[in-house]
Design an enzyme around this catalytic site. Sequence first.
Site, short mmCIF file in Angstrom:
data_model
loop_
_atom_site.label_atom_id
_atom_site.label_comp_id
_atom_site.label_asym_id
_atom_site.label_seq_id
_atom_site.Cartn_x
_atom_site.Cartn_y
_atom_site.Cartn_z
N CYS A 96 43.88 43.76 38.71
CA CYS A 96 43.55 42.56 37.93
C CYS A 96 42.11 42.12 38.19
O CYS A 96 41.45 41.58 37.29
CB CYS A 96 44.46 41.40 38.30
SG CYS A 96 46.20 41.68 37.97
N HIS A 156 52.11 41.80 32.56
CA HIS A 156 51.03 42.68 32.07
C HIS A 156 51.41 44.12 32.45
O HIS A 156 52.00 44.33 33.53
CB HIS A 156 49.71 42.39 32.79
CG HIS A 156 48.86 41.32 32.20
ND1 HIS A 156 48.13 40.45 32.98
CD2 HIS A 156 48.58 41.00 30.90
CE1 HIS A 156 47.45 39.62 32.19
NE2 HIS A 156 47.70 39.93 30.94
N1 ARG Z 1 46.98 34.17 36.46
C1 ARG Z 1 46.57 35.24 35.63
C2 ARG Z 1 47.37 35.24 34.33
O1 ARG Z 1 48.54 34.94 34.38
C3 ARG Z 1 46.70 36.54 36.35
C4 ARG Z 1 46.17 37.70 35.56
C5 ARG Z 1 46.33 38.98 36.29
N2 ARG Z 1 45.65 40.04 35.63
C6 ARG Z 1 46.17 41.24 35.36
N3 ARG Z 1 45.38 42.14 34.89
N4 ARG Z 1 47.44 41.48 35.51
O2 ARG Z 1 46.87 35.53 33.28
#
Ligand code: ARG
Length: 267
Positions: free
Chosen positions: A250, A157
């Site tokens: 996150c 991300h």
């Molecule tokens: N386990 C989640 C996923 O892989 C973590 C998300 C983390 N969120 C972020 N905004 N980076 O989607």
Amino acid sequence: MCRPDHFDVTYAINPWMDTGAAVNRALALAQWDALRIAYEVRGHRVEMIEPVAGLPDMVFAANGGLAIGDRALSARFANPERAEEGPAYHDWMAAQRFTTVARARETNEGEGDFAIAPGRILAGTGFRSARDSHQEVAEYFGLPVVSLDLVDPRFYHLDTALMVLDDTIAYYPAAFSGPSARLLASLYPDAILATEADANVLGLNGVCDGYHVFLTDQAVDLAEQLRARGYEPVGIDLSELLKSGGSVKCCTMEWHAVRTAAGSGTD
Ligand code: ARG
């Protein structure tokens, strides 16, 4: 924010997630609560969405959508494991004081891939949000969007590799394609460049309110660099949430003011 009442690692959709690793939910809850309190004692109002059983990643509220001024756009998740979070965040947004709330048409993981900066939105693609979602966001919010290609699966991300700091940014160049890294260098010549060690503890997954920078307490060099620029780093231990590939940002969906150019916040 969303309490990690149902937090767990029951599937693996990024390289951080190991379904064999034990998750201590009570510890996750205590760490998450410390972040919430860190925001509140520094004057930020925190609103909560009700966690839904069976959605272990719902704690990562940043992915639920985008909220700028009086408009909000709810997410459309890339992975089926998280798909049901989209409608849950949509319903929550629809009950808030926005004049317009829409569901994303294209795959769009909210603030995970869209960083709201003064005068523009920086947008990531490569692992989760579709490139076409960038155009959709530009039209929906009426703001210029700069597309950036993410190339390292550890930084799946945008918010794992880049953080907006007021008028500049901090980022980890190796997470981006060559052209995207060069574009960032030309847009933000005075940016803070994070070390690999700090990127590897998701140090860039932070929230800046203009003075405080909330980030993992493991990103020691980054905290030093921030202090040298006059920011006040606030270190938070979110080690349990890191097992799912998430940290401070996150866990946080921000409600942004409309900022057309550097320093012209309207709230
Ligand atoms: N386990 C989640 C996923 O892989 C973590 C998300 C983390 N969120 C972020 N905004 N980076 O989607």
